[in-house]
Design a protein around this motif. Structure first.
Motif, PDB file in Angstrom:
ATOM      1  N   GLY A   1       0.822  -1.211   0.000  1.00 27.39           N
ATOM      2  CA  GLY A   1       0.000   0.000   0.000  1.00 27.39           C
ATOM      3  C   GLY A   1       0.849   1.250   0.000  1.00 27.39           C
ATOM      4  N   ALA A   2       0.619   2.147  -0.972  1.00 22.66           N
ATOM      5  CA  ALA A   2       1.319   3.428  -0.996  1.00 22.66           C
ATOM      6  C   ALA A   2       0.818   4.292   0.159  1.00 22.66           C
ATOM      7  CB  ALA A   2       1.076   4.136  -2.319  1.00 22.66           C
ATOM      8  N   LEU A   3       1.717   5.025   0.810  1.00 19.43           N
ATOM      9  CA  LEU A   3       1.375   5.773   2.022  1.00 19.43           C
ATOM     10  C   LEU A   3       1.374   7.276   1.795  1.00 19.43           C
ATOM     11  CD1 LEU A   3       3.506   3.787   4.629  1.00 19.43           C
ATOM     12  CD2 LEU A   3       1.056   3.552   4.133  1.00 19.43           C
ATOM     13  N   ASP A   4       0.409   7.916   2.404  1.00 14.98           N
ATOM     14  CA  ASP A   4       0.367   9.377   2.459  1.00 14.98           C
ATOM     15  C   ASP A   4       1.463   9.835   3.414  1.00 14.98           C
ATOM     16  OD1 ASP A   4      -0.360  12.077   3.363  1.00 14.98           O
ATOM     17  OD2 ASP A   4      -2.256  11.725   2.326  1.00 14.98           O
ATOM     18  N   GLU A   5       2.207  10.859   3.033  1.00 17.58           N
ATOM     19  CA  GLU A   5       3.337  11.298   3.863  1.00 17.58           C
ATOM     20  C   GLU A   5       2.884  11.896   5.191  1.00 17.58           C
ATOM     21  OE1 GLU A   5       6.842  12.978   2.460  1.00 17.58           O
ATOM     22  OE2 GLU A   5       6.644  12.242   0.411  1.00 17.58           O
ATOM     23  N   GLU A   6       1.587  12.198   5.339  1.00 17.52           N
ATOM     24  CA  GLU A   6       1.068  12.690   6.610  1.00 17.52           C
ATOM     25  C   GLU A   6       0.707  11.553   7.561  1.00 17.52           C
ATOM     26  OE1 GLU A   6      -1.580  16.180   6.743  1.00 17.52           O
ATOM     27  OE2 GLU A   6      -1.591  16.060   4.548  1.00 17.52           O
ATOM     28  N   SER A   7       0.790  10.308   7.080  1.00 15.15           N
ATOM     29  CA  SER A   7       0.453   9.157   7.910  1.00 15.15           C
ATOM     30  C   SER A   7       1.476   8.974   9.028  1.00 15.15           C
ATOM     31  CB  SER A   7       0.406   7.893   7.039  1.00 15.15           C
ATOM     32  OG  SER A   7       0.389   6.730   7.828  1.00 15.15           O
ATOM     33  N   SER A   8       1.007   8.500  10.184  1.00 15.39           N
ATOM     34  CA  SER A   8       1.931   8.214  11.283  1.00 15.39           C
ATOM     35  C   SER A   8       2.810   6.999  10.960  1.00 15.39           C
ATOM     36  CB  SER A   8       1.167   7.991  12.592  1.00 15.39           C
ATOM     37  OG  SER A   8       0.191   6.980  12.472  1.00 15.39           O
ATOM     38  N   LEU A   9       2.464   6.235   9.929  1.00 13.11           N
ATOM     39  CA  LEU A   9       3.351   5.163   9.471  1.00 13.11           C
ATOM     40  C   LEU A   9       4.644   5.746   8.910  1.00 13.11           C
ATOM     41  CD1 LEU A   9       0.779   2.804   7.723  1.00 13.11           C
ATOM     42  CD2 LEU A   9       2.268   2.158   9.622  1.00 13.11           C
ATOM     43  N   VAL A  10       4.523   6.845   8.188  1.00 10.10           N
ATOM     44  CA  VAL A  10       5.722   7.502   7.648  1.00 10.10           C
ATOM     45  C   VAL A  10       6.534   8.121   8.781  1.00 10.10           C
ATOM     46  CG1 VAL A  10       6.552   9.359   6.153  1.00 10.10           C
ATOM     47  CG2 VAL A  10       4.654   7.902   5.405  1.00 10.10           C
ATOM     48  N   ALA A  11       5.832   8.724   9.750  1.00  7.50           N
ATOM     49  CA  ALA A  11       6.542   9.278  10.909  1.00  7.50           C
ATOM     50  C   ALA A  11       7.246   8.171  11.682  1.00  7.50           C
ATOM     51  CB  ALA A  11       5.549  10.006  11.818  1.00  7.50           C
ATOM     52  N   GLY A  12       6.600   7.003  11.807  1.00  8.52           N
ATOM     53  CA  GLY A  12       7.220   5.870  12.492  1.00  8.52           C
ATOM     54  C   GLY A  12       8.460   5.378  11.771  1.00  8.52           C
TER      55      GLY A  12
ATOM     56  N   ASP B   1      17.200  -1.211   7.737  1.00 13.32           N
ATOM     57  CA  ASP B   1      18.281  -1.683   6.873  1.00 13.32           C
ATOM     58  C   ASP B   1      18.068  -1.071   5.492  1.00 13.32           C
ATOM     59  OD1 ASP B   1      20.647  -3.022   6.387  1.00 13.32           O
ATOM     60  OD2 ASP B   1      19.630  -4.814   5.640  1.00 13.32           O
ATOM     61  N   SER B   2      19.171  -0.916   4.747  1.00 16.76           N
ATOM     62  CA  SER B   2      19.103  -0.271   3.438  1.00 16.76           C
ATOM     63  C   SER B   2      19.819  -1.093   2.381  1.00 16.76           C
ATOM     64  CB  SER B   2      19.725   1.131   3.491  1.00 16.76           C
ATOM     65  OG  SER B   2      18.967   2.004   4.284  1.00 16.76           O
ATOM     66  N   SER B   3      19.318  -0.956   1.156  1.00 16.91           N
ATOM     67  CA  SER B   3      19.996  -1.487  -0.011  1.00 16.91           C
ATOM     68  C   SER B   3      20.183  -0.337  -0.992  1.00 16.91           C
ATOM     69  CB  SER B   3      19.155  -2.607  -0.651  1.00 16.91           C
ATOM     70  OG  SER B   3      17.972  -2.067  -1.218  1.00 16.91           O
ATOM     71  N   ARG B   4      20.644  -0.648  -2.190  1.00 12.22           N
ATOM     72  CA  ARG B   4      20.845   0.420  -3.166  1.00 12.22           C
ATOM     73  C   ARG B   4      19.525   1.101  -3.534  1.00 12.22           C
ATOM     74  NH1 ARG B   4      20.448   0.212  -8.547  1.00 12.22           N
ATOM     75  NH2 ARG B   4      20.326  -2.062  -8.478  1.00 12.22           N
ATOM     76  N   SER B   5      18.421   0.318  -3.555  1.00 10.94           N
ATOM     77  CA  SER B   5      17.140   0.861  -4.026  1.00 10.94           C
ATOM     78  C   SER B   5      16.126   1.151  -2.922  1.00 10.94           C
ATOM     79  CB  SER B   5      16.505  -0.117  -5.027  1.00 10.94           C
ATOM     80  OG  SER B   5      17.342  -0.335  -6.127  1.00 10.94           O
ATOM     81  N   PHE B   6      16.319   0.558  -1.742  1.00 10.45           N
ATOM     82  CA  PHE B   6      15.294   0.683  -0.704  1.00 10.45           C
ATOM     83  C   PHE B   6      15.912   0.904   0.670  1.00 10.45           C
ATOM     84  CE2 PHE B   6      13.566  -2.161  -3.961  1.00 10.45           C
ATOM     85  CZ  PHE B   6      12.335  -1.581  -4.236  1.00 10.45           C
ATOM     86  N   THR B   7      15.107   1.520   1.546  1.00 13.64           N
ATOM     87  CA  THR B   7      15.355   1.505   2.991  1.00 13.64           C
ATOM     88  C   THR B   7      14.092   0.966   3.635  1.00 13.64           C
ATOM     89  OG1 THR B   7      16.856   3.393   2.943  1.00 13.64           O
ATOM     90  CG2 THR B   7      15.829   2.864   5.057  1.00 13.64           C
ATOM     91  N   ALA B   8      14.251   0.016   4.557  1.00 19.79           N
ATOM     92  CA  ALA B   8      13.094  -0.582   5.219  1.00 19.79           C
ATOM     93  C   ALA B   8      13.231  -0.410   6.729  1.00 19.79           C
ATOM     94  CB  ALA B   8      12.982  -2.065   4.876  1.00 19.79           C
TER      95      ALA B   8
ATOM     96  N   LYS C   1      13.919   4.468  -3.122  1.00 17.15           N
ATOM     97  CA  LYS C   1      14.824   5.533  -3.533  1.00 17.15           C
ATOM     98  C   LYS C   1      14.636   5.883  -5.008  1.00 17.15           C
ATOM     99  CE  LYS C   1      18.193   3.955  -0.112  1.00 17.15           C
ATOM    100  NZ  LYS C   1      19.551   3.386   0.118  1.00 17.15           N
ATOM    101  N   THR C   2      14.068   4.947  -5.753  1.00 13.36           N
ATOM    102  CA  THR C   2      13.819   5.184  -7.180  1.00 13.36           C
ATOM    103  C   THR C   2      12.594   6.076  -7.372  1.00 13.36           C
ATOM    104  OG1 THR C   2      14.751   3.030  -7.721  1.00 13.36           O
ATOM    105  CG2 THR C   2      13.381   4.095  -9.408  1.00 13.36           C
ATOM    106  N   TYR C   3      11.487   5.690  -6.714  1.00  9.17           N
ATOM    107  CA  TYR C   3      10.225   6.424  -6.906  1.00  9.17           C
ATOM    108  C   TYR C   3       9.975   7.469  -5.817  1.00  9.17           C
ATOM    109  CZ  TYR C   3       9.385   2.707 -10.252  1.00  9.17           C
ATOM    110  OH  TYR C   3       9.501   1.836 -11.305  1.00  9.17           O
ATOM    111  N   LYS C   4      10.854   7.474  -4.802  1.00  7.82           N
ATOM    112  CA  LYS C   4      10.775   8.440  -3.708  1.00  7.82           C
ATOM    113  C   LYS C   4       9.388   8.453  -3.046  1.00  7.82           C
ATOM    114  CE  LYS C   4      14.330  11.354  -5.800  1.00  7.82           C
ATOM    115  NZ  LYS C   4      15.370  10.604  -5.079  1.00  7.82           N
ATOM    116  N   ASN C   5       8.933   7.250  -2.726  1.00  6.08           N
ATOM    117  CA  ASN C   5       7.654   7.142  -2.015  1.00  6.08           C
ATOM    118  C   ASN C   5       7.748   6.071  -0.932  1.00  6.08           C
ATOM    119  OD1 ASN C   5       7.728   4.867  -3.690  1.00  6.08           O
ATOM    120  ND2 ASN C   5       5.527   4.882  -4.034  1.00  6.08           N
ATOM    121  N   TYR C   6       6.791   6.084  -0.027  1.00  6.41           N
ATOM    122  CA  TYR C   6       6.755   5.133   1.083  1.00  6.41           C
ATOM    123  C   TYR C   6       5.670   4.099   0.823  1.00  6.41           C
ATOM    124  CZ  TYR C   6       9.432   8.724   3.528  1.00  6.41           C
ATOM    125  OH  TYR C   6      10.396   9.641   3.896  1.00  6.41           O
TER     126      TYR C   6
END
Length: 392
Positions: free
Chosen positions: A290-301, A311-318, A334-339
Motif C-alpha cells: 500500500g502506498a502511504l500518504d506522507e502525513e500518515s503516522s506510518l511515515v513518521a514511524g 536496513d538499506s539497499s541500493r534501491s530501498f530503505t526498510a 529511492k527510485t520512486y521516492k515514495n513510502y
C-alpha cells in the motif's frame, strides 16, 4: 393621566360601555374599532379569557386548537402551562420501567411519556444484537397494556460488529418543542478491535429515528469506555435540530476521543493491507503493498525507527516498528521516492510462545528477510520489494 387623556371621548365612552355590558361581541367591536387603543390589551385579555373559559381544560385537542387559533393571546402563558401538563408524564423512571417489565421483561430501561393527556411508558431492550422498543399504554381503568412492540433498525457501518448493548439511561429530551426518546448503544464484536458508539433520538409521534455515530478503536480499560475514532456526521451538511443535538452529545462525551489525521491515515492503510493480503502469513505467494500518504503516522514511524530496526539497499530503505497494535514494515523507494506498507501483523503478545518478528535485513538489493523467533526455534520469510513476491 397623560396617556389616558390622549384617548378620544368616543373611545373612552365605548370602553366604559364594553365593561358595563361585557360580551365577546362587545370585546370584538371595541378591538376592531380601536386596535391601537391603550385599552386594547385589557379588552383582548378579557375576550380571550371569556372564550377560553368555555374550553374543556382536560380536552387536550381543544386546548391545543385554541392555542393555535390565538398564538399571540395575552393568556398564552396560562394556556401553555395546561398544554405542558397534558404532555408531561407524572411517572418516574422506576415506575415506568416497572410497568414495561411487567409486560416485556427484557426491557433494560424506560421512561414515562404523556401526549395529549394520554399516558405511556416507553421501554427499550438490546438483546441478540437487536434493539426493541416497547410502548405501554395506561388505560382508563388504571391498567397497563402493551400497545406496540417495534424493532428499531440498528445503525451499523461494520457488519462484523454483531453485538449490541445500551450505554447509559434512556431519557426523554425536548428539542424545539418536540419530545424525543434519547438513547445510546455500542456495536462491537467479541474478537474485534473495532467499535461503534451510536447516539439516537426516537420520535414517538412519527416513529422516526435519527442517529449519530462515533467509530474507531476500542481503547477501553479499567477506567471504562474509551474510543479513539471519528464521527462521519461531523462532515455532514445537515443542520436539523436533532442532528445538531446529537452531534453536540458526541462532541461533549470525554470518552470519545477524536483521532488525529495521521493515525486515521494509518488505520485506513493497515485495514486496506489486511483486506488485500488475507493469507499473507500462511500461503500467499505475492503481496499487495500500500502506498502511504506522507502525513500518515506510518511515515513518521519509519523516520523515527531505531537504527537497529532499519536496513538499506541500493534501491530501498526498510524499517520495522510497532504501531496501533501491529508490527509493520514500511519501505522507502529511492527510485520512486515514495513510502509503501510492505508488511503488517498483530503485535506479538507472548514472546516465549508466539512468533516474534525480531529483525529485518536485505539479502540483496530487493530481497528483504524477515527473521522470526518462535519459542526456541527460528525461521525467516523473504519478501522481494521489486516484484512483491514472498517465500517462506
Amino acid at each position: 393621566m397623560g396617556v389616558l387623556s390622549a384617548q378620544t371621548p368616543a373611545e373612552a365612552k365605548l370602553y366604559n360601555k364594553t365593561l358595563k355590558k361585557p360580551s365577546v361581541k362587545a370585546y370584538d367591536k371595541f378591538l376592531n374599532k380601536y386596535p391601537q387603543s391603550v385599552y386594547s390589551l385589557e379588552i383582548l385579555t378579557l375576550r380571550d379569557s371569556t372564550l377560553f373559559a368555555a374550553v374543556d381544560k382536560e380536552d387536550a385537542a381543544s386546548v391545543e386548537a385554541f392555542a393555535a387559533a390565538h398564538p399571540s393571546s395575552p393568556i398564552a402563558g396560562q394556556i401553555g402551562e395546561i398544554i405542558a401538563r397534558h404532555n408531561t408524564s407524572p411517572f418516574s423512571k422506576d415506575e415506568a420501567l416497572a410497568a414495561v417489565r411487567a409486560l416485556a421483561p427484557s426491557a433494560a430501561d424506560a421512561v414515562g411519556y404523556r401526549r395529549a393527556n394520554r399516558d405511556f411508558a416507553l421501554g427499550l431492550s438490546a438483546e441478540g444484537g437487536a434493539l426493541t422498543l416497547y410502548r405501554c399504554a395506561l388505560g382508563a381503568d388504571g391498567a397497563w397494556t402493551l400497545a406496540d412492540t417495534r424493532a428499531l433498525e440498528r445503525y451499523n457501518l461494520d457488519s462484523k460488529l454483531t453485538d449490541c448493548k445500551l450505554d447509559g439511561p434512556v431519557e426523554l429530551v425536548e428539542i424545539n418543542d418536540k419530545k424525543f426518546l434519547s438513547f445510546n448503544y455500542i456495536n462491537s464484536s467479541e474478537n474485534g478491535k473495532g467499535i461503534e458508539y451510536v447516539a439516537s433520538l426516537f420520535n414517538p409521534e412519527d416513529d422516526s429515528v435519527t442517529h449519530t455515530m462515533f467509530y474507531g478503536r476500542d481503547m477501553s480499560g479499567k477506567d471504562g469506555l474509551k474510543i479513539e475514532g471519528q464521527c462521519p456526521e461531523a462532515l455532514s451538511a445537515l443542520v436539523l435540530p436533532e442532528n445538531a443535538w446529537l452531534l453536540n452529545r458526541i462532541n461533549s462525551d470525554p470518552r470519545l476521543e477524536p483521532i488525529s489525521k495521521a493515525n486515521a491515515l494509518t488505520d485506513d492503510s493497515i485495514a486496506w493491507w489486511l483486506e488485500k493480503n488475507p493469507d499473507a502469513e500462511t500461503r500467499a505467494s505475492r503481496l499487495n503493498f500500500g502506498a502511504l500518504d506522507e502525513e500518515s503516522s506510518l511515515v513518521a514511524g519509519f523516520k523515527t525507527a531505531r537504527s537497529r530496526d532499519k536496513d538499506s539497499s541500493r534501491s530501498f530503505t526498510a524499517a520495522m516498528f510497532d504501531i496501533r497494535d501491529y508490527t509493520v514494515i514500511v519501505a522507502y523507494s529511492k527510485t520512486y521516492k515514495n513510502y509503501i506498507l510492505v508488511w503488517c501483523e498483530p503485535v506479538c503478545k507472548n514472546k516465549n510462545r508466539d512468533k516474534l518478528l525480531n529483525n529485518i535485513y536485505f539479502e540483496d538489493d530487493a530481497s528483504l528477510a524477515l527473521f522470526y523467533y518462535k519459542g526456541k526455534t527460528t525461521f525467516k520469510n523473504l519478501i522481494n520489494l521489486a516484484n512483491r513476491s514472498i517465500r517462506r
